[in-house]
Scaffold this motif. Sequence first.
Motif, PDB file in Angstrom:
ATOM      1  N   GLN A 196      -4.298  13.022   2.551  1.00 55.24           N
ATOM      2  CA  GLN A 196      -5.532  13.382   1.854  1.00 55.24           C
ATOM      3  C   GLN A 196      -6.381  12.153   1.560  1.00 55.24           C
ATOM      4  OE1 GLN A 196      -6.787  16.511   1.010  1.00 55.24           O
ATOM      5  NE2 GLN A 196      -5.231  17.034   2.527  1.00 55.24           N
ATOM      6  N   ALA A 197      -5.855  10.971   1.943  1.00 52.73           N
ATOM      7  CA  ALA A 197      -6.537   9.700   1.712  1.00 52.73           C
ATOM      8  C   ALA A 197      -7.004   9.592   0.257  1.00 52.73           C
ATOM      9  CB  ALA A 197      -7.709   9.509   2.673  1.00 52.73           C
ATOM     10  N   LEU A 198      -6.106   9.884  -0.668  1.00 54.65           N
ATOM     11  CA  LEU A 198      -6.448   9.749  -2.085  1.00 54.65           C
ATOM     12  C   LEU A 198      -6.218   8.332  -2.566  1.00 54.65           C
ATOM     13  CD1 LEU A 198      -4.783  13.101  -3.140  1.00 54.65           C
ATOM     14  CD2 LEU A 198      -7.231  12.598  -3.240  1.00 54.65           C
ATOM     15  N   VAL A 199      -5.429   7.581  -1.791  1.00 53.35           N
ATOM     16  CA  VAL A 199      -5.032   6.233  -2.183  1.00 53.35           C
ATOM     17  C   VAL A 199      -5.145   5.311  -0.976  1.00 53.35           C
ATOM     18  CG1 VAL A 199      -3.125   4.838  -3.063  1.00 53.35           C
ATOM     19  CG2 VAL A 199      -3.340   7.218  -3.773  1.00 53.35           C
ATOM     20  N   ILE A 200      -5.641   4.087  -1.201  1.00 52.36           N
ATOM     21  CA  ILE A 200      -5.568   3.067  -0.152  1.00 52.36           C
ATOM     22  C   ILE A 200      -4.621   1.984  -0.662  1.00 52.36           C
ATOM     23  CG2 ILE A 200      -6.834   1.426   1.266  1.00 52.36           C
ATOM     24  CD1 ILE A 200      -9.371   2.989   0.703  1.00 52.36           C
ATOM     25  N   PRO A 201      -3.361   2.001  -0.233  1.00 55.18           N
ATOM     26  CA  PRO A 201      -2.431   0.971  -0.698  1.00 55.18           C
ATOM     27  C   PRO A 201      -2.788  -0.367  -0.051  1.00 55.18           C
ATOM     28  CG  PRO A 201      -1.285   2.845   0.332  1.00 55.18           C
ATOM     29  CD  PRO A 201      -2.711   2.945   0.696  1.00 55.18           C
ATOM     30  N   ILE A 202      -2.816  -1.431  -0.836  1.00 51.99           N
ATOM     31  CA  ILE A 202      -3.215  -2.733  -0.289  1.00 51.99           C
ATOM     32  C   ILE A 202      -2.005  -3.652  -0.094  1.00 51.99           C
ATOM     33  CG2 ILE A 202      -4.791  -4.705  -0.531  1.00 51.99           C
ATOM     34  CD1 ILE A 202      -6.524  -2.390  -0.696  1.00 51.99           C
ATOM     35  N   PHE A 203      -1.309  -3.968  -1.185  1.00 58.75           N
ATOM     36  CA  PHE A 203      -0.123  -4.826  -1.012  1.00 58.75           C
ATOM     37  C   PHE A 203       0.910  -4.506  -2.090  1.00 58.75           C
ATOM     38  CE2 PHE A 203      -3.047  -7.118  -3.738  1.00 58.75           C
ATOM     39  CZ  PHE A 203      -2.233  -7.603  -4.755  1.00 58.75           C
ATOM     40  N   GLU A 204       2.141  -4.969  -1.839  1.00 57.95           N
ATOM     41  CA  GLU A 204       3.215  -4.775  -2.809  1.00 57.95           C
ATOM     42  C   GLU A 204       3.111  -5.900  -3.827  1.00 57.95           C
ATOM     43  OE1 GLU A 204       6.934  -4.447  -0.772  1.00 57.95           O
ATOM     44  OE2 GLU A 204       6.231  -2.806   0.507  1.00 57.95           O
ATOM     45  N   GLU A 205       2.838  -5.525  -5.065  1.00 56.76           N
ATOM     46  CA  GLU A 205       2.540  -6.563  -6.057  1.00 56.76           C
ATOM     47  C   GLU A 205       3.809  -7.147  -6.682  1.00 56.76           C
ATOM     48  OE1 GLU A 205      -0.769  -5.680  -8.690  1.00 56.76           O
ATOM     49  OE2 GLU A 205       0.246  -6.789 -10.269  1.00 56.76           O
ATOM     50  N   PRO A 206       4.014  -8.439  -6.516  1.00 59.74           N
ATOM     51  CA  PRO A 206       5.173  -9.071  -7.153  1.00 59.74           C
ATOM     52  C   PRO A 206       4.776  -9.633  -8.518  1.00 59.74           C
ATOM     53  CG  PRO A 206       4.135 -10.635  -5.689  1.00 59.74           C
ATOM     54  CD  PRO A 206       3.244  -9.409  -5.708  1.00 59.74           C
ATOM     55  N   GLN A 207       5.755 -10.038  -9.275  1.00 61.61           N
ATOM     56  CA  GLN A 207       5.502 -10.864 -10.456  1.00 61.61           C
ATOM     57  C   GLN A 207       5.870 -12.270 -10.012  1.00 61.61           C
ATOM     58  OE1 GLN A 207       4.792 -10.524 -14.031  1.00 61.61           O
ATOM     59  NE2 GLN A 207       3.611  -8.965 -12.978  1.00 61.61           N
ATOM     60  N   VAL A 208       4.944 -13.209 -10.105  1.00 60.59           N
ATOM     61  CA  VAL A 208       5.265 -14.530  -9.586  1.00 60.59           C
ATOM     62  C   VAL A 208       5.478 -15.523 -10.735  1.00 60.59           C
ATOM     63  CG1 VAL A 208       4.598 -16.361  -8.007  1.00 60.59           C
ATOM     64  CG2 VAL A 208       3.962 -13.999  -7.511  1.00 60.59           C
ATOM     65  N   PHE A 209       6.666 -16.103 -10.742  1.00 57.54           N
ATOM     66  CA  PHE A 209       7.044 -17.097 -11.750  1.00 57.54           C
ATOM     67  C   PHE A 209       7.318 -18.418 -11.042  1.00 57.54           C
ATOM     68  CE2 PHE A 209       8.261 -12.982 -13.302  1.00 57.54           C
ATOM     69  CZ  PHE A 209       8.124 -13.021 -14.684  1.00 57.54           C
ATOM     70  N   ALA A 210       7.275 -19.510 -11.793  1.00 60.74           N
ATOM     71  CA  ALA A 210       7.727 -20.780 -11.239  1.00 60.74           C
ATOM     72  C   ALA A 210       8.604 -21.448 -12.281  1.00 60.74           C
ATOM     73  CB  ALA A 210       6.546 -21.684 -10.890  1.00 60.74           C
ATOM     74  N   SER A 211       9.667 -22.127 -11.810  1.00 62.21           N
ATOM     75  CA  SER A 211      10.556 -22.782 -12.767  1.00 62.21           C
ATOM     76  C   SER A 211      10.846 -24.206 -12.320  1.00 62.21           C
ATOM     77  CB  SER A 211      11.860 -22.002 -12.904  1.00 62.21           C
ATOM     78  OG  SER A 211      12.579 -22.043 -11.700  1.00 62.21           O
ATOM     79  N   ALA A 212      11.250 -25.014 -13.303  1.00 62.72           N
ATOM     80  CA  ALA A 212      11.569 -26.409 -13.039  1.00 62.72           C
ATOM     81  C   ALA A 212      12.896 -26.501 -12.292  1.00 62.72           C
ATOM     82  CB  ALA A 212      11.653 -27.164 -14.365  1.00 62.72           C
TER      83      ALA A 212
END
Lengths: 314, 553
Positions: free
Chosen positions: B513-529
């Motif tokens: 039904q083209a109700l949604v256009i999925p773009i990308f899989e969203e991650p949570q991006v962290f950085a650590s020492a």
Amino acid sequence: MQRYLLNRIGQAVLVLWAAFTIAFVLLQALPGDALLIKYQNPDMGLSPAEIADIRNSYGADTPLFLQYLNSLAGFLTGNLGYSVQAGVPVVDQLAANVPSTLALAGLGFLAAVILATAIAFLASLAPFAWLRNAIESLPSLLVSVPVFWLGIVLIQVFSFRLKLIPVINPPEALGLILPVATLAVPISAPLAQVLIRSIDDVRTQPFVAVARSRGGSNAWVLSHHVARNAVLPALTIAGVLLGELIGGAVVTETVFGRNGVGQLTQQAVNNQDAAVLQAVVVLAAAAFVLVNLAVDLLYPVLDPRLKQKTGALT
Amino acid sequence: MIFPRPVRAVSAGVAALALATILAACGGAETAKQADGGVPVTGGTLVYLEQQAHTNLYPPSGGFYPNGGILNQITDKLTFQDPETLKIEPWLAESWTSNPELTQYTFKLRSGVTFSDGTPVDAAAVARNFDTYGLGNKALNQPVSEVINNYDHSEVVDPLTVRFHFKKSSPGFLQGTATIGSGIVSISTLDRKFDELGDARNIIGSGPFTVASEVLGKELVLEARKDYNWGPATAKHQGRAYLDTVKIVVTPEDSVRTGSLLAGQGDLIRQVQAYDEKQVEGQNFTIHAPGTRGVNDSIVFRPDNALVSDVRVRQALLKATDTHEVVDTIFSENYPVATSVLAKDAQGYVDLSDKLRHDQDKAKQLLDEAGWKVGADGIRTKDGAQLSLTIYESLPQPQNKAVLQLVAQQWQKVGVKLNVLAGDSGSKTVDSLDPEETPVSVAMVGRADPDVIKSQFYPKNRDALLQLGGSSQKVKRFVDERLNALLEAETARTDPQQRLKDVADIQNHLIDQALVIPIFEEPQVFASAPYLHGLSFEAVGRPSLYGVWLNKG
């Protein structure tokens, strides 16, 4: 003098009431409100019925005039209301933010005065025309430095490269240095400009020629005779600069991640947190009134001639 | 005579400032040492830089990442979901049973567990938690949790046994007990008004950390509970947390947050922009990009608006969107291109990449068929109306403005105008509820259970498509009966296989039904020492600091 003061206090109360009322009206005119913004957020996952319940319990849909009276009565009794976004009383938010802003703005202003005075004196004492020109054009340069950019550059250099001052969790005094410098630079520019101009004006006055003819050096005449007379116009500007100080504080607090009234206001504007904005507007109006009162009371201290005039009025 | 004292105080302050500078300069800078793993070290303070301040810590409000990042440290859940296998494992509950209809769940609780105020985590406390989350509490303004469906009531069987009853089958409930939104808090916390839960100090949980102090909107200090001894049964680490203290500092400016980490002033940061990832990794710091396993970062349509009510128009815009270009231009490999409405690692995911393939010619053809003719300025028109759509930038989504602007360029190529507005929150919130103002919108939600798809699209939940009877009063006609029926069936299935099949049908329906256009899989991006070890994430990307230790050597 007493009547003068009473008059001023009456004016101040009027200004505060007007600020409160105008803020209230303008906030109501905006599309949406804090409750809508917070609870319609899909992340809250609330159903329309639940949102309606919450609005109800806040009294959000009572008649406007009643809301106005309620919040005005609250202000008069020291109850500044509740921040919808943060979920704490506005008084607590102010207590957490005002001291930090006072320290930042106070020191920022002081640093700006020192910087402006230094620039003006150097410009006046510069032995060569080219040097004088160079120093005189400094304020135009400083006023065009974006606060945001300056903050980032200072952090990059002093915190990240030279590792002198941490941005995260610095000791209170140390942590103030970079934000104060960031805030002071753009504020100092108009001050310096006015000061340079008024030193030039005062210098053409006959009493300066007299002082000079008695053998006073350039620096001596400047510090003993000219400076005091040149400071009045700068003082007037200083009162007006308060607004700029607040604007600069918003950016500075955001860049440095400091808490303060600036970032509190920015968030409150973003979320249309009416109670917080209402309190901030009244607070800012109060600060304006106080600073201008202080400036007016300072004039006679600096210039005895003005003292007699105020005396004549009472 | 009024002035000398403040002046003196100020000059003393200036002197102190100068002295402090010199002292700091002598102290020298800390050098980050290369990690060598090894034996975990107990003690130390972790400095965690957050992008935004938390809003409300009522556990069901944990969907907002800054909230979840705190709740995950101070509350425990009945069950633990293995982030790899997604299996549900024991935690505060030692074991559980359910009836075949999935209308009753019985949990046997671990003994000896206490909240940080000393009260026991017993059947009565747990029952009160789920009564609140499942039904809400009107008197205190506490809303219903979106992860609990069909809840009816609780029953305290004995001090350590609690049973939950449902109006109809609730297959998602067991997983629901493992989510951030089902963190168990003390009765004293639940007795407070919803509002008061914005103050972190009011949240009393049984987690490995407790809230020691808070500077509103700026800083939160967590302290390890020395007597903590009830981590998830399968966790490698048991006993108290390794860290003594966690300092969460709100640092909104991206460059300052990343710079502070690299300069050794922070140990862990959330929200690293894709363009900073290279720099971070180049200096031997670690990027963590846990996926959020839910509904992908997408553009959703509001078919109530006449401009997009024709399926051919929506289909055309879906074909006109080149998601590969979006990801290649703006993001890194941590942001996979969407191949369905759900992320690949979500339960019930089906690969629909064939249906999502970029095809500009097909897009133009569909628009022609729908009667939209290219006008003089290159924008298509029909019956005097321009095919010009408005969308608001979504601030929580990574680089959303850049994404939408690129999509606008792609749509321009087929003759459709997309206006990307920043907008203040007020206008955005009001307009987002009105399909006439915003025929398209940005949406995304994470949860490691098939119910996530219902959360996103069901009119009584997030109502991303804006259906009649949902969250907006402005909707005049649009209802997708078939979609709603599928969503209702999915949340009440007792057969897990059938449920996954429902989820596949829902995804197919949304794309057909083209109700949604999925773009990308969203991650949570962290950085650590480099010296930070033992960091883990729950199933949708909130950090767990329980097993973290620092080896600054």
